[in-house]
Design a protein around this motif. Structure first.
Motif, short mmCIF file in Angstrom:
data_model
loop_
_atom_site.label_atom_id
_atom_site.label_comp_id
_atom_site.label_asym_id
_atom_site.label_seq_id
_atom_site.Cartn_x
_atom_site.Cartn_y
_atom_site.Cartn_z
N LEU A 1 6.45 -3.85 2.05
CA LEU A 1 5.98 -2.48 2.01
C LEU A 1 7.06 -1.58 1.43
N THR A 2 6.64 -0.59 0.67
CA THR A 2 7.56 0.43 0.17
C THR A 2 7.19 1.75 0.84
N VAL A 3 8.17 2.34 1.51
CA VAL A 3 7.98 3.62 2.21
C VAL A 3 8.57 4.72 1.33
N LEU A 4 7.73 5.67 0.92
CA LEU A 4 8.20 6.82 0.16
C LEU A 4 8.41 7.95 1.16
N TYR A 5 9.65 8.40 1.29
CA TYR A 5 10.00 9.39 2.32
C TYR A 5 10.67 10.60 1.67
N ASP A 6 10.67 11.70 2.37
CA ASP A 6 11.28 12.95 1.88
C ASP A 6 12.78 12.91 2.11
N ALA A 7 13.54 12.73 1.06
CA ALA A 7 15.00 12.64 1.16
C ALA A 7 15.65 13.98 1.49
N GLU B 1 3.84 15.43 -0.35
CA GLU B 1 3.19 16.22 0.68
C GLU B 1 3.03 15.47 1.99
N GLU B 2 2.97 14.14 1.95
CA GLU B 2 2.88 13.38 3.19
C GLU B 2 3.44 11.98 2.95
N ILE B 3 3.90 11.37 4.05
CA ILE B 3 4.48 10.03 3.94
C ILE B 3 3.45 9.10 3.30
N THR B 4 3.93 8.27 2.41
CA THR B 4 3.08 7.31 1.72
C THR B 4 3.77 5.95 1.77
N VAL B 5 2.99 4.92 2.10
CA VAL B 5 3.49 3.55 2.14
C VAL B 5 2.61 2.72 1.22
N GLY C 1 -0.79 -3.44 -3.72
CA GLY C 1 -1.36 -2.20 -4.22
C GLY C 1 -2.02 -1.34 -3.16
N GLN C 2 -1.99 -1.78 -1.91
CA GLN C 2 -2.56 -0.99 -0.83
C GLN C 2 -1.77 0.32 -0.68
N VAL C 3 -2.46 1.42 -0.46
CA VAL C 3 -1.80 2.71 -0.28
C VAL C 3 -2.22 3.27 1.08
N TYR C 4 -1.21 3.59 1.89
CA TYR C 4 -1.42 4.18 3.21
C TYR C 4 -0.77 5.55 3.20
N ARG C 5 -1.46 6.55 3.73
CA ARG C 5 -0.93 7.91 3.77
C ARG C 5 -1.04 8.47 5.19
N GLY C 6 -0.15 9.41 5.50
CA GLY C 6 -0.22 10.13 6.76
C GLY C 6 -0.14 9.21 7.96
#
Length: 155
Positions: free
Chosen positions: A15-21, A66-70, A75-80
């Motif tokens: 999983l790749t976690v995109l976070y607000d740095a 705008e919100e955490i995205t994993v 290719g699965q995308v999880y938000r919030g």
């Protein structure tokens, strides 16, 4: 975990976690995630960074700001709320809690936690308009010194 995509099931192996740095809470949670024993490896990448754009060229990167995205390796995308739950699911100590958070009893608790974190973040976020161009500096994961620029906006 498996996800359904077009009628077929995809196993999640990374999983790749995109976070607000720019968010102190997000950076703290990133560090916490990195210290946990992971059943599914987590790559933690600043949202809107050069690395995020390189890895996911077709992704709506403004949404990741705008919100955490994993993103799963299939290719699965999880938000919030779902993104937070899948992060917990990837951790050895927290997988049972993640399963509970997906139940009708647990889902409202998960949603309330995500909303509380968003409120905290909005109250503690540093303004990004110091240089007048409306952008925030995000550390470049390759060098750690050359910042890329991401637009500021409501979190």
């Amino acid at each position: 975990m498996t996800a359904r995509t077009g009628g077929r099931r995809l196993s999640v192996e990374r999983l790749t976690v995109l976070y607000d740095a720019q968010c102190s809470l997000c950076v703290h949670l990133r560090q916490w995630l990195m210290k946990q024993r992971q059943l599914v490896p987590l790559d933690l990448v600043p949202a809107g960074s050069v690395e995020a754009h390189r890895r996911f060229p077709g992704l709506d990167h403004s949404g990741t700001l705008e919100e955490i995205t994993v993103i799963g390796d299939g290719g699965q995308v999880y938000r919030g709320t779902s993104a937070w739950i899948v992060c917990l699911w990837a951790l050895a100590e927290h997988r049972p809690r993640a399963h509970w958070l997906t139940t009708p009893a647990g889902r409202p608790f998960a949603r309330a936690t995500v909303l509380a974190a968003a409120k905290y973040r909005s109250l503690t976020a540093a303004p990004c308009r110091a240089d007048g161009d409306g952008a925030c500096a995000v550390p470049d994961p390759e060098s750690g010194t050359q910042p890329s620029r991401i637009p500021s906006g409501p979190w």
